[in-house]
Design a protein around this motif. Structure first.
Motif, PDB file in Angstrom:
ATOM      1  N   THR A 129      20.236 -45.587  25.972  1.00  0.00           N
ATOM      2  CA  THR A 129      21.491 -44.854  25.869  1.00  0.00           C
ATOM      3  C   THR A 129      21.541 -43.991  24.611  1.00  0.00           C
ATOM      4  N   ALA A 130      21.054 -44.500  23.492  1.00  0.00           N
ATOM      5  CA  ALA A 130      21.093 -43.729  22.243  1.00  0.00           C
ATOM      6  C   ALA A 130      20.261 -42.454  22.356  1.00  0.00           C
ATOM      7  N   LEU A 131      19.069 -42.557  22.934  1.00  0.00           N
ATOM      8  CA  LEU A 131      18.234 -41.374  23.136  1.00  0.00           C
ATOM      9  C   LEU A 131      18.923 -40.394  24.074  1.00  0.00           C
ATOM     10  N   ALA A 132      19.498 -40.907  25.149  1.00  0.00           N
ATOM     11  CA  ALA A 132      20.189 -40.045  26.111  1.00  0.00           C
ATOM     12  C   ALA A 132      21.361 -39.319  25.452  1.00  0.00           C
ATOM     13  N   ASN A 133      22.130 -40.030  24.646  1.00  0.00           N
ATOM     14  CA  ASN A 133      23.266 -39.406  23.964  1.00  0.00           C
ATOM     15  C   ASN A 133      22.804 -38.334  22.980  1.00  0.00           C
ATOM     16  N   TYR A 134      21.693 -38.594  22.313  1.00  0.00           N
ATOM     17  CA  TYR A 134      21.130 -37.619  21.376  1.00  0.00           C
ATOM     18  C   TYR A 134      20.756 -36.335  22.119  1.00  0.00           C
ATOM     19  N   LEU A 135      20.095 -36.475  23.244  1.00  0.00           N
ATOM     20  CA  LEU A 135      19.681 -35.302  24.014  1.00  0.00           C
ATOM     21  C   LEU A 135      20.880 -34.581  24.624  1.00  0.00           C
ATOM     22  N   HIS A 136      21.822 -35.335  25.144  1.00  0.00           N
ATOM     23  CA  HIS A 136      23.006 -34.745  25.761  1.00  0.00           C
ATOM     24  C   HIS A 136      23.812 -33.936  24.746  1.00  0.00           C
ATOM     25  N   GLY A 137      23.800 -34.369  23.505  1.00  0.00           N
ATOM     26  CA  GLY A 137      24.566 -33.696  22.456  1.00  0.00           C
ATOM     27  C   GLY A 137      24.019 -32.344  22.052  1.00  0.00           C
ATOM     28  N   HIS A 138      22.828 -31.966  22.564  1.00  0.00           N
ATOM     29  CA  HIS A 138      22.243 -30.671  22.214  1.00  0.00           C
ATOM     30  C   HIS A 138      22.876 -29.512  22.979  1.00  0.00           C
ATOM     31  N   TRP A 139      23.612 -29.817  24.028  1.00  0.00           N
ATOM     32  CA  TRP A 139      24.144 -28.746  24.874  1.00  0.00           C
ATOM     33  C   TRP A 139      25.194 -27.917  24.135  1.00  0.00           C
ATOM     34  N   ARG A 140      25.154 -26.604  24.371  1.00  0.00           N
ATOM     35  CA  ARG A 140      26.152 -25.688  23.839  1.00  0.00           C
ATOM     36  C   ARG A 140      26.717 -24.847  24.983  1.00  0.00           C
ATOM     37  N   LYS A 141      27.897 -24.323  24.797  1.00  0.00           N
ATOM     38  CA  LYS A 141      28.536 -23.536  25.850  1.00  0.00           C
ATOM     39  C   LYS A 141      27.688 -22.337  26.242  1.00  0.00           C
ATOM     40  N   GLU A 142      26.940 -21.795  25.292  1.00  0.00           N
ATOM     41  CA  GLU A 142      26.120 -20.624  25.594  1.00  0.00           C
ATOM     42  C   GLU A 142      25.049 -20.928  26.637  1.00  0.00           C
ATOM     43  N   PHE A 143      24.639 -22.214  26.750  1.00  0.00           N
ATOM     44  CA  PHE A 143      23.624 -22.570  27.730  1.00  0.00           C
ATOM     45  C   PHE A 143      24.169 -22.464  29.148  1.00  0.00           C
ATOM     46  N   GLY A 144      25.457 -22.733  29.329  1.00  0.00           N
ATOM     47  CA  GLY A 144      26.077 -22.643  30.633  1.00  0.00           C
ATOM     48  C   GLY A 144      25.500 -23.647  31.622  1.00  0.00           C
ATOM     49  N   GLY A 145      26.045 -23.651  32.833  1.00  0.00           N
ATOM     50  CA  GLY A 145      25.503 -24.487  33.895  1.00  0.00           C
ATOM     51  C   GLY A 145      25.483 -25.968  33.561  1.00  0.00           C
ATOM     52  N   HIS A 146      24.486 -26.650  34.124  1.00  0.00           N
ATOM     53  CA  HIS A 146      24.372 -28.088  33.933  1.00  0.00           C
ATOM     54  C   HIS A 146      23.797 -28.413  32.555  1.00  0.00           C
ATOM     55  N   ARG A 147      24.119 -29.592  32.073  1.00  0.00           N
ATOM     56  CA  ARG A 147      23.677 -30.009  30.742  1.00  0.00           C
ATOM     57  C   ARG A 147      22.234 -30.493  30.743  1.00  0.00           C
ATOM     58  N   ALA A 159      27.832 -40.307  29.891  1.00  0.00           N
ATOM     59  CA  ALA A 159      27.616 -41.606  30.525  1.00  0.00           C
ATOM     60  C   ALA A 159      26.746 -41.465  31.772  1.00  0.00           C
ATOM     61  N   LYS A 160      26.962 -40.405  32.555  1.00  0.00           N
ATOM     62  CA  LYS A 160      26.144 -40.175  33.746  1.00  0.00           C
ATOM     63  C   LYS A 160      24.694 -39.897  33.368  1.00  0.00           C
ATOM     64  N   PHE A 161      24.507 -39.130  32.291  1.00  0.00           N
ATOM     65  CA  PHE A 161      23.144 -38.810  31.857  1.00  0.00           C
ATOM     66  C   PHE A 161      22.436 -40.059  31.343  1.00  0.00           C
ATOM     67  N   ALA A 162      23.137 -40.886  30.574  1.00  0.00           N
ATOM     68  CA  ALA A 162      22.530 -42.124  30.070  1.00  0.00           C
ATOM     69  C   ALA A 162      22.125 -43.031  31.224  1.00  0.00           C
ATOM     70  N   ALA A 163      22.973 -43.126  32.251  1.00  0.00           N
ATOM     71  CA  ALA A 163      22.646 -43.950  33.412  1.00  0.00           C
ATOM     72  C   ALA A 163      21.420 -43.407  34.136  1.00  0.00           C
ATOM     73  N   LEU A 164      21.315 -42.086  34.231  1.00  0.00           N
ATOM     74  CA  LEU A 164      20.150 -41.460  34.864  1.00  0.00           C
ATOM     75  C   LEU A 164      18.872 -41.788  34.100  1.00  0.00           C
ATOM     76  N   VAL A 165      18.924 -41.662  32.771  1.00  0.00           N
ATOM     77  CA  VAL A 165      17.751 -41.955  31.940  1.00  0.00           C
ATOM     78  C   VAL A 165      17.365 -43.425  32.055  1.00  0.00           C
ATOM     79  N   ASN A 166      18.334 -44.322  31.958  1.00  0.00           N
ATOM     80  CA  ASN A 166      18.032 -45.751  32.029  1.00  0.00           C
ATOM     81  C   ASN A 166      17.489 -46.161  33.386  1.00  0.00           C
ATOM     82  N   ALA A 167      17.935 -45.488  34.450  1.00  0.00           N
ATOM     83  CA  ALA A 167      17.510 -45.844  35.802  1.00  0.00           C
ATOM     84  C   ALA A 167      16.090 -45.395  36.112  1.00  0.00           C
TER      85      ALA A 167
END
Length: 254
Positions: A170-188, A54-62
């Motif tokens: 929001t849909a684009l943001a959710n798609y991008l946010h969903g790419h994160w994996r634990k192996e990436f670590g740190g921020h999403r 939700a925070k990432f989608a708000a950032l993208v929309n803003a």
């Protein structure tokens, strides 16, 4: 005795309003919904994931709109890497090259890894960087799927109808946010520092009894497009700037 509060947040052409219960005497300045009680650690992780999305989608929309571009950046065979640490170095170096050349530009970058190929890549949204420069400054592979963000985005509502959400990404943001994996670590995601934050208004007391059938009045120029409710009385209302109207200036836009 419990009290009901409400709060609005504006992110570009999207307005989100929540209505929630607080303890009697809770101050408006620090008012926020209570976190649910988690039965398992997986429930906690899922909740935190939704908050992060939700925070990432708000950032993208803003920060982004039809003048912005979405790109996918892949690595060629000579520059392919095999660890998240190596990919982080490539991402950070590219990020610095872009902002050195275009210091006023806005951008967000997320990691990606192919499901079938297992190869690392990047996804990016930019504003203020010419399309040809995205590829020239990348220089270690291909730039694919580089296209401007849409002026009209259609979402299917609970009745199965397509609704024009205008410049709601929001849909684009959710798609991008969903790419994160634990192996990436740190921020999403990695965002340029000049990205503006969503405009959050102070909480106010809910003097009316709201429900999915009786939503708060839409902000002027906005239309209601989504309603959600939980068994605990939490209400979520989403409004978008009416796509039929001239779009208002986005916060932080030049």
């Amino acid at each position: 005795m419990a009290t009901r509060h409400k709060r609005r947040k504006f992110s570009g052409c999207v307005c989100e309003q929540i209505v929630y219960t607080v303890s009697s005497g809770a101050g408006l300045r620090t008012s926020k919904p209570k976190k649910p009680r988690f039965q398992t650690e997986s429930e906690r992780e899922e909740f935190n994931k939704k908050i992060s999305a939700a925070k990432f989608a708000a950032l993208v929309n803003a920060n982004f709109g039809p003048t912005s571009f979405y790109s996918t950046l892949t690595l060629d065979a000579d520059n392919e890497v095999h660890t998240a640490q190596e990919m982080r170095r490539i991402r950070d170096n590219y990020y610095r090259r872009l902002l050195y050349r275009y210091p006023e530009a806005k951008l967000v970058i997320v990691y990606g890894r192919g499901k079938s190929t297992n190869r690392f890549h990047l996804h990016m949204i930019t504003d203020g960087i010419p399309v040809d420069e995205i590829g020239r400054l990348w220089g270690i592979g291909s730039v694919i799927d580089c296209k401007p963000l849409r002026k009209h985005n259609y979402y299917v509502n609970q009745n199965g109808d397509k609704v024009d959400h205008g410049q709601d990404y929001t849909a684009l943001a959710n798609y991008l946010h969903g790419h994160w994996r634990k192996e990436f670590g740190g921020h999403r995601w990695k965002a340029s520092r000049n990205c503006v934050r969503p405009e959050s208004e102070p909480a106010t007391e809910a003097v009316r009894e709201y429900s999915p059938q009786r939503p708060p009045v839409a902000p002027r120029g906005y239309i209601l497009v989504e309603v959600r409710a939980t068994q605990y009385g939490f209400l979520y209302f989403k409004y978008v700037w009416d796509p039929k109207k001239e779009v208002r200036k986005r916060p932080g836009a030049a």
